[in-house]
Design an enzyme around this catalytic site. Structure first.
Site, PDB file in Angstrom:
ATOM      1  N   GLY A  54      17.785  50.983 -45.305  1.00 54.15           N
ATOM      2  CA  GLY A  54      18.659  51.906 -44.578  1.00 54.15           C
ATOM      3  C   GLY A  54      17.883  52.379 -43.346  1.00 54.15           C
ATOM      4  O   GLY A  54      16.708  52.756 -43.453  1.00 54.15           O
ATOM      5  N   ALA A  55      18.543  52.324 -42.187  1.00 52.40           N
ATOM      6  CA  ALA A  55      17.828  52.538 -40.922  1.00 52.40           C
ATOM      7  C   ALA A  55      17.048  53.860 -40.864  1.00 52.40           C
ATOM      8  O   ALA A  55      15.850  53.864 -40.548  1.00 52.40           O
ATOM      9  CB  ALA A  55      18.821  52.426 -39.764  1.00 52.40           C
ATOM     10  N   ARG A  90      10.942  44.838 -40.216  1.00 51.73           N
ATOM     11  CA  ARG A  90      12.396  44.626 -40.142  1.00 51.73           C
ATOM     12  C   ARG A  90      12.826  44.812 -38.686  1.00 51.73           C
ATOM     13  O   ARG A  90      12.718  45.906 -38.143  1.00 51.73           O
ATOM     14  CB  ARG A  90      13.141  45.592 -41.082  1.00 51.73           C
ATOM     15  CG  ARG A  90      12.764  45.371 -42.543  1.00 51.73           C
ATOM     16  CD  ARG A  90      13.796  45.916 -43.491  1.00 51.73           C
ATOM     17  NE  ARG A  90      15.043  45.167 -43.444  1.00 51.73           N
ATOM     18  CZ  ARG A  90      16.168  45.581 -44.021  1.00 51.73           C
ATOM     19  NH1 ARG A  90      16.213  46.738 -44.665  1.00 51.73           N
ATOM     20  NH2 ARG A  90      17.263  44.852 -43.959  1.00 51.73           N
ATOM     21  N   ASP A 242      22.675  50.128 -37.927  1.00 53.26           N
ATOM     22  CA  ASP A 242      21.221  49.986 -37.777  1.00 53.26           C
ATOM     23  C   ASP A 242      20.779  50.080 -36.323  1.00 53.26           C
ATOM     24  O   ASP A 242      19.613  50.325 -36.034  1.00 53.26           O
ATOM     25  CB  ASP A 242      20.761  48.655 -38.372  1.00 53.26           C
ATOM     26  CG  ASP A 242      20.879  48.723 -39.869  1.00 53.26           C
ATOM     27  OD1 ASP A 242      22.008  48.564 -40.377  1.00 53.26           O
ATOM     28  OD2 ASP A 242      19.873  48.987 -40.535  1.00 53.26           O
TER      29      ASP A 242
HETATM   30  O1  MRU Z   1      19.536  45.932 -45.156  1.00 56.22           O
HETATM   31  P1  MRU Z   1      19.743  47.391 -45.392  1.00 56.22           P
HETATM   32  O2  MRU Z   1      20.108  47.728 -46.799  1.00 56.22           O
HETATM   33  O3  MRU Z   1      18.575  48.210 -44.884  1.00 56.22           O
HETATM   34  O4  MRU Z   1      20.994  47.742 -44.481  1.00 56.22           O
HETATM   35  C1  MRU Z   1      21.478  49.043 -44.417  1.00 56.22           C
HETATM   36  C2  MRU Z   1      22.683  49.166 -43.581  1.00 56.22           C
HETATM   37  O5  MRU Z   1      23.199  48.219 -43.048  1.00 56.22           O
HETATM   38  C3  MRU Z   1      23.201  50.552 -43.347  1.00 56.22           C
HETATM   39  O6  MRU Z   1      24.583  50.528 -43.137  1.00 56.22           O
HETATM   40  C4  MRU Z   1      22.534  51.131 -42.102  1.00 56.22           C
HETATM   41  O7  MRU Z   1      21.135  51.061 -42.213  1.00 56.22           O
HETATM   42  C5  MRU Z   1      22.927  52.510 -41.836  1.00 56.22           C
HETATM   43  S1  MRU Z   1      22.152  53.559 -43.021  1.00 56.22           S
HETATM   44  C6  MRU Z   1      22.482  55.127 -42.905  1.00 56.22           C
END
Ligand code: MRU
Length: 362
Positions: A54-55, A90, A242
């Site tokens: 999650g970002a 990432r 993200d």
């Molecule tokens: O690959 P991830 O699980 O890190 O991806 C997360 C997402 O795509 C979320 O929608 C995004 O980070 C927004 S989180 C508040």
């Protein structure tokens, strides 16, 4: 948010005052396990292997990763190496770069001997700021849900993709903060939870956290959303992001674009919830956002609980079939009804964003 009555954030300083604790999200929903991070390498691994994801949360973890690096060596060259290692984990979520740049910007002017205390202080501020920011997103986004309830007088059906709840941030979440805020205010709400193949963040994480908070929800296969929209069973979509460009193009978990297309075709409002740290003011076009390619094994295999209560990983594709795993896609601004930020809701456009963040005007 609470887990079995105990309030948690997703990242916090351990009792020793220097190491960092996180919830291992690769084990949810089957196991609730806390992992202690003591080195830069452990922090980088936690981000890359998605123990944290999650970002906003990977941004906060990277900030603490800089603290752990500074404990070992706070010289300019060591911190530059640490920043490089963290940013490489990432590539898509801009929050990671944002947090690392912020940390280095504050530490570099100081003599190495004074950097450690400042690093821990700033990492804690980044975490606290994320909580306050997400609460603001919750307040602004809940108004949209309340308005939908007032219009229909019925339960509001929200569709979300991936996990943009408290597990994806330090607390509260982005897309789910409005859901929690509206639910806590007594607005009847139900969430359609996209399973979100290949890693199933919806089925595993969003369903888990909504369930723990008592929010009614139903997990659906990723391909079901279009039908539900055609049948009038989705009042609005809310997703996270993200990285969002200065023109309002939205990069989010793979599959988001298809949901936006279906929402557009069915006149279902499609909102994106995001904190200030997710806006990439340097980028004009979504096509320029780097898309993370992850292991094909995430597509060919699935992990889950066995009837005996253990965890097992199985292959779901024929041996020898190639698989490809782009982890994010870009939804053009024209398909986005609005951006929900800590400062309010705006159009997904340069003017919309500048109306909320005038200090960014060129
Ligand atoms: O690959 P991830 O699980 O890190 O991806 C997360 C997402 O795509 C979320 O929608 C995004 O980070 C927004 S989180 C508040």
């Amino acid at each position: 948010m609470r887990v079995d009555g105990i309030p948690y954030r997703t990242i916090w300083l351990a009792q020793d005052g220097w190491s960092v604790e996180i919830i291992d999200q690769t084990r949810l929903p089957h196991r609730f396990e806390i992992v202690r991070l003591t080195t830069l390498a452990e922090a980088a691994h936690a981000i890359k292997a998605m123990l944290v994801r999650g970002a906003p949360l990977i941004g906060a973890t990277a900030a603490y990763g800089i603290c752990l690096a500074a404990r070992a060596d706070a010289s300019d060259s060591a911190l530059a190496e640490a920043a490089k290692a963290l940013v490489a984990t990432r590539p898509t979520a801009i929050n990671l770069q944002w947090a690392v740049d912020d940390m280095l910007g504050r530490l570099s002017p100081l003599p190495p001997g004074e950097r450690l205390a400042t690093a821990y202080r700033r990492a804690a501020e980044i975490a606290d700021d994320d909580v306050a920011t997400c609460r603001g997103i919750g307040t602004h986004g809940a108004r949209l849900i309340e308005a939908a309830h007032q219009r229909s007088g019925k339960t509001v059906n929200v569709l979300t993709h991936c996990n943009a709840g408290w597990l994806a941030t330090v607390d509260w979440g982005t897309a789910l903060a409005p859901v929690y805020t509206a639910h806590d205010a007594g607005v009847p709400i139900h969430v359609w939870v996209d399973e979100t193949r290949p890693r199933n963040q919806g089925a595993s994480l969003t369903a888990w956290e909504l369930g723990r908070h008592g929010v009614p929800h139903t997990v659906i296969a990723d391909n079901a959303g279009g039908l539900l929209m055609q049948k009038g069973e989705v009042d609005l979509c809310i997703v996270g992001t993200d990285r969002t460009t200065r023109t309002g193009d939205v990069c989010n978990k793979i599959g988001t674009y298809l949901k936006a297309l279906a929402a557009h075709d069915n006149a279902v409002p499609f909102y994106v919830a995001l904190p200030h740290s997710t806006i990439d003011w340097t980028l004009e076009a979504g096509a320029d956002i780097p898309i993370e390619m992850r292991s094909a094994e995430e597509v060919t295999h699935m992990t889950g609980a066995t009837a005996e209560g253990g965890l097992a990983t199985i292959r779901v594709t024929p041996e020898g079939s190639a698989a490809s795993n782009p982890a994010f896609d870009v939804t053009p601004a024209r398909l986005v009804t609005g951006l929900i930020t800590e400062r309010g809701v705006c159009k997904a456009s340069r003017d919309g964003l500048l109306s909320l963040y005038p200090e960014r005007a060129p």
